[in-house]
Design a protein around this motif. Structure first.
Motif, PDB file in Angstrom:
ATOM      1  N   ASN A 107      -8.152  -7.210   3.576  1.00 53.27           N
ATOM      2  CA  ASN A 107      -8.014  -5.757   3.612  1.00 53.27           C
ATOM      3  C   ASN A 107      -9.257  -5.083   4.186  1.00 53.27           C
ATOM      4  N   LYS A 108      -9.245  -3.753   4.191  1.00 53.81           N
ATOM      5  CA  LYS A 108     -10.331  -3.008   4.822  1.00 53.81           C
ATOM      6  C   LYS A 108     -11.653  -3.187   4.073  1.00 53.81           C
ATOM      7  N   GLU A 109     -11.603  -3.240   2.734  1.00 51.75           N
ATOM      8  CA  GLU A 109     -12.832  -3.411   1.957  1.00 51.75           C
ATOM      9  C   GLU A 109     -13.498  -4.752   2.296  1.00 51.75           C
ATOM     10  N   GLY A 110     -12.681  -5.796   2.395  1.00 52.82           N
ATOM     11  CA  GLY A 110     -13.214  -7.108   2.733  1.00 52.82           C
ATOM     12  C   GLY A 110     -13.801  -7.149   4.131  1.00 52.82           C
ATOM     13  N   ALA A 111     -13.094  -6.540   5.089  1.00 54.50           N
ATOM     14  CA  ALA A 111     -13.551  -6.550   6.475  1.00 54.50           C
ATOM     15  C   ALA A 111     -14.884  -5.826   6.625  1.00 54.50           C
ATOM     16  N   ILE A 112     -15.002  -4.651   6.018  1.00 55.30           N
ATOM     17  CA  ILE A 112     -16.236  -3.878   6.120  1.00 55.30           C
ATOM     18  C   ILE A 112     -17.398  -4.638   5.473  1.00 55.30           C
ATOM     19  N   ALA A 113     -17.179  -5.147   4.267  1.00 49.92           N
ATOM     20  CA  ALA A 113     -18.239  -5.881   3.564  1.00 49.92           C
ATOM     21  C   ALA A 113     -18.646  -7.138   4.339  1.00 49.92           C
ATOM     22  N   GLY A 114     -17.662  -7.833   4.912  1.00 53.28           N
ATOM     23  CA  GLY A 114     -17.946  -9.052   5.666  1.00 53.28           C
ATOM     24  C   GLY A 114     -18.760  -8.777   6.924  1.00 53.28           C
ATOM     25  N   MET A 115     -18.352  -7.758   7.698  1.00 50.24           N
ATOM     26  CA  MET A 115     -19.076  -7.431   8.932  1.00 50.24           C
ATOM     27  C   MET A 115     -20.509  -7.008   8.640  1.00 50.24           C
ATOM     28  N   VAL A 116     -20.689  -6.155   7.656  1.00 43.06           N
ATOM     29  CA  VAL A 116     -22.028  -5.658   7.338  1.00 43.06           C
ATOM     30  C   VAL A 116     -22.923  -6.794   6.861  1.00 43.06           C
ATOM     31  N   SER A 117     -22.420  -7.622   5.939  1.00 38.66           N
ATOM     32  CA  SER A 117     -23.249  -8.704   5.390  1.00 38.66           C
ATOM     33  C   SER A 117     -23.608  -9.729   6.465  1.00 38.66           C
ATOM     34  N   GLY A 118     -22.630 -10.111   7.298  1.00 38.40           N
ATOM     35  CA  GLY A 118     -22.896 -11.089   8.356  1.00 38.40           C
ATOM     36  C   GLY A 118     -23.887 -10.572   9.381  1.00 38.40           C
ATOM     37  N   LEU A 119     -23.709  -9.316   9.807  1.00 45.51           N
ATOM     38  CA  LEU A 119     -24.593  -8.730  10.823  1.00 45.51           C
ATOM     39  C   LEU A 119     -26.006  -8.551  10.277  1.00 45.51           C
ATOM     40  N   VAL A 120     -26.132  -7.997   9.077  1.00 44.49           N
ATOM     41  CA  VAL A 120     -27.456  -7.726   8.506  1.00 44.49           C
ATOM     42  C   VAL A 120     -28.219  -9.027   8.281  1.00 44.49           C
ATOM     43  N   VAL A 154     -13.635 -12.917  -0.641  1.00 46.67           N
ATOM     44  CA  VAL A 154     -13.835 -12.613  -2.056  1.00 46.67           C
ATOM     45  C   VAL A 154     -13.564 -11.134  -2.338  1.00 46.67           C
ATOM     46  N   VAL A 155     -14.109 -10.241  -1.504  1.00 41.57           N
ATOM     47  CA  VAL A 155     -13.896  -8.807  -1.716  1.00 41.57           C
ATOM     48  C   VAL A 155     -12.411  -8.464  -1.586  1.00 41.57           C
ATOM     49  N   SER A 156     -11.725  -9.057  -0.614  1.00 41.23           N
ATOM     50  CA  SER A 156     -10.293  -8.801  -0.442  1.00 41.23           C
ATOM     51  C   SER A 156      -9.489  -9.304  -1.638  1.00 41.23           C
ATOM     52  N   LYS A 157      -9.951 -10.391  -2.247  1.00 37.24           N
ATOM     53  CA  LYS A 157      -9.247 -10.988  -3.391  1.00 37.24           C
ATOM     54  C   LYS A 157      -9.228 -10.050  -4.583  1.00 37.24           C
ATOM     55  N   PHE A 158     -10.296  -9.261  -4.749  1.00 34.67           N
ATOM     56  CA  PHE A 158     -10.421  -8.408  -5.936  1.00 34.67           C
ATOM     57  C   PHE A 158     -10.172  -6.933  -5.637  1.00 34.67           C
ATOM     58  N   THR A 159      -9.607  -6.642  -4.483  1.00 35.06           N
ATOM     59  CA  THR A 159      -9.236  -5.268  -4.123  1.00 35.06           C
ATOM     60  C   THR A 159      -7.785  -5.253  -3.666  1.00 35.06           C
ATOM     61  N   PRO A 160      -7.158  -4.073  -3.597  1.00 37.61           N
ATOM     62  CA  PRO A 160      -5.722  -4.012  -3.287  1.00 37.61           C
ATOM     63  C   PRO A 160      -5.388  -4.588  -1.908  1.00 37.61           C
ATOM     64  N   PRO A 161      -4.223  -5.213  -1.745  1.00 37.26           N
ATOM     65  CA  PRO A 161      -3.809  -5.769  -0.448  1.00 37.26           C
ATOM     66  C   PRO A 161      -3.518  -4.666   0.567  1.00 37.26           C
ATOM     67  N   PRO A 162      -3.465  -5.008   1.851  1.00 34.47           N
ATOM     68  CA  PRO A 162      -3.141  -4.015   2.875  1.00 34.47           C
ATOM     69  C   PRO A 162      -1.741  -3.444   2.673  1.00 34.47           C
ATOM     70  N   PRO A 163      -1.477  -2.250   3.205  1.00 31.87           N
ATOM     71  CA  PRO A 163      -0.131  -1.683   3.125  1.00 31.87           C
ATOM     72  C   PRO A 163       0.904  -2.618   3.767  1.00 31.87           C
ATOM     73  N   GLN A 164       2.148  -2.497   3.326  1.00 29.56           N
ATOM     74  CA  GLN A 164       3.194  -3.381   3.819  1.00 29.56           C
ATOM     75  C   GLN A 164       3.402  -3.251   5.324  1.00 29.56           C
ATOM     76  N   LYS A 165       3.249  -2.051   5.881  1.00 31.41           N
ATOM     77  CA  LYS A 165       3.457  -1.882   7.323  1.00 31.41           C
ATOM     78  C   LYS A 165       2.390  -2.641   8.126  1.00 31.41           C
ATOM     79  N   VAL A 166       1.181  -2.744   7.573  1.00 32.93           N
ATOM     80  CA  VAL A 166       0.132  -3.520   8.245  1.00 32.93           C
ATOM     81  C   VAL A 166       0.458  -5.002   8.176  1.00 32.93           C
TER      82      VAL A 166
END
Length: 567
Positions: free
Chosen positions: A472-485, A536-548
């Protein structure tokens, strides 16, 4: 004609061709500016992709780093070539089917978040500016030698050329310019390689000449090993990097390739998904021609340079040495005043310093090839550097105009968006010129950092965005920031810590690398961090909307799959 005249003629003709194409194919809409109107043929797109891909790092610096690193330099061959295969087979068709112009566009829609889009824009800018620094450095090196100006002046001239056809033509102008640039650079790379292979081994095919024998019956690589060992160096064919570092660098270059925004966007310039696959195949063939020749060019260059300089009297050195000394890219200092050039691995006694970036460019002069061949190589080096620089600058301008301005001002007119894109491209050219004047390393090293940043930021969210419906979006944002930093911090600490943080050289020495992994390979660890954090972040946050989730399933599964056929 002399070398300078031939260089002016051949570089001038090639520049006139590029500018003429830019004027003829001037973009008139945002679609033409961003993706050339999606009307490019697979063959032309394959050539343009190859030119975009084979930057100054490939043309100018890769053979140089292989020449001085020997076996260890093979990581660049394996990583960059393997990475393109990964991109062509695993990502390009799906991204093309998704239908978005840019990687931030894909991230924003796939992860249904403008925050994710902005983070992706920041990642794209970091990657692109790091990459373009190497290209502008390559431009400066070519001009400094062949037009007899200093490197900074050479960078400024290159800026003016790129500004003209990138700002005016957009992706449409860049695409057809890159087709011409590929023809120039591959001809310029192969001609001297064939000549030198014939001189040394009598074999006109450089790839075969690499493993052939010299006139005395000794195998070329065996002779080179012996020469280097006699001088106190390790054998050319012996590895010095640890297995872990070799693996990490290769992996970072491979997955970094698959995350490079200026290469990914090329697959949107063709009309259909089928054409994206076909153009990827063409590009791989065109790339393989140069990449399979690079090891031979490296060996020919280092062998000839040592034979003509090491152990020779200073007053009797060949003309090519004096030509390159003017650029300060080769330095000879007779420390013991014996009148003979000593080439040793000991910094205290070594009297010969050769910049890695000159090996391909100087190769024709070292081998005493005709002057027109030297001028041709200059034109090829310019084509390689400018083609990639233009692609990167377009990514930068698109990220600003489409992915930032369009996100926050969706009602903006197409005419205004096109104007902002051109202004952004102009600003990017100026900033790229600054990095070209003040580069953080030699060309291939700087480009390797860009690949590491791409591996740590983009690759995980793209691959999981295509093949997982749970991320989901929370996982993607956290992953990009942590990997880049993480990756950026590691590179900054170990490459620039002495100057930035006042650290002692021992604090940033190789024996302090994590797990023995160099800054060039740390992107592979950043990628793993991104994957883990994202999951991990995606696992503990809501899944993406069904249309996605439905959209992801649609781009992965061919239309009509599983349907019964009535007879």
């Amino acid at each position: 004609m002399d070398i300078l005249t031939w260089t002016y003629v051949l570089v001038g003709l090639s520049f006139a061709l590029y500018i003429g194409i830019a004027i003829y194919t001037r973009a008139g809409s945002t679609k033409e500016f961003y993706i050339a109107g999606s009307g490019v043929s697979p063959l032309a797109n394959g050539m343009a992709t190859a030119a975009d891909w084979m930057s100054a790092a490939s043309f100018i610096s890769m053979a140089g780093i292989i020449a001085f690193s020997g076996y260890d330099g093979s990581v660049y061959l394996m990583g960059w070539t393997g990475g393109y295969v990964l991109l062509a087979l695993l990502l390009a068709p799906y991204l093309r089917k998704f239908g978005k112009f840019t990687v931030p566009d894909f991230v924003g829609d796939r992860y249904y978040s403008n925050k994710a889009r902005v983070v992706a824009v920041i990642c794209a800018l970091f990657i692109s500016f790091t990459y373009v620094a190497g290209q502008m450095r390559g431009v400066g090196i070519v001009f400094s030698r062949y037009l007899e100006v200093d490197i900074n002046t050479g960078v400024i001239i290159g800026m003016c050329i790129v500004f003209f056809y990138a700002v005016m033509g957009g992706m449409k102008g860049i695409t057809y310019t890159q087709v011409a640039q590929y023809c120039v650079l591959i001809f310029a790379y192969m001609v001297p390689a064939i000549f030198v292979s014939m001189q040394l081994t009598g074999n006109p095919i450089p790839q075969l000449g690499l493993g052939d024998t010299l006139s005395d019956g000794t195998y070329l690589l065996d002779k080179l090993d012996g020469v280097l060992v006699d001088l106190g160096f390790n054998a050319y064919t012996a590895g010095r990097k640890s297995t872990m570092d070799m693996l990490a660098i290769t992996l970072a270059l491979m997955v970094g390739t698959a995350g490079l925004p200026h290469v990914i966007v090329r697959f949107f310039t063709v009309p259909r998904v089928k054409d994206a696959r076909l153009s990827a195949g063409f590009a791989l063939v065109f790339i393989a021609i140069l990449y399979s020749t690079a090891p031979a060019v490296a060996v020919f260059g280092i062998y000839n340079s040592i034979e003509t300089v090491a152990g020779q009297r200073v007053k009797e050195l060949p003309e090519w040495v004096a030509n390159w000394e003017k650029t300060n890219l080769i330095i000879i200092e007779d420390k013991n005043q014996d009148g003979v050039v000593q080439f040793t691995p000991d910094i205290e006694t070594n009297e010969l310093i050769i910049d890695k970036d000159i090996m391909v460019l100087a190769n024709p002069e070292i081998a005493r090839l005709p002057n027109w061949v030297v001028g041709l190589v200059a034109a090829g080096g310019m084509a390689a550097a400018l083609s990639t620089a233009a692609g990167l600058l377009l990514v930068i301008s698109t990220s600003v105009s489409r992915d930032l301005f369009r996100t926050f001002k969706p009602s903006m007119t197409e005419k205004r968006e096109l104007l902002i894109a051109r202004i952004s491209a102009a600003g990017a050219v100026i900033l790229a010129g600054y990095f070209g004047v003040n580069p953080p390393g030699f060309v291939a090293e700087v480009v390797a950092f860009a690949f590491g940043l791409a591996a740590a930021s983009f690759f995980p969210v793209i691959i999981m965005g295509i093949f997982s419906t749970r991320i989901n979006k929370e996982g993607a944002i956290a992953g990009m920031v942590s990997g880049l930093v993480f990756t950026l911090a590691y590179i900054t600490y170990f490459k620039f810590g002495v100057n930035l943080f006042g650290l002692s050289p021992s604090a940033v020495a190789a024996d302090h690398w994590w797990f023995g992994i160099s800054p060039e390979g740390i992107g592979s660890i950043g990628m793993l961090i991104n994957f883990v954090v994202c999951y991990v972040v995606s696992k503990f946050t809501p899944p993406p909307p069904q249309k996605v989730q439905d959209l992801i399933q649609d781009i992965r599964i061919p239309r009509g799959a599983g349907q019964a056929i009535d007879h």
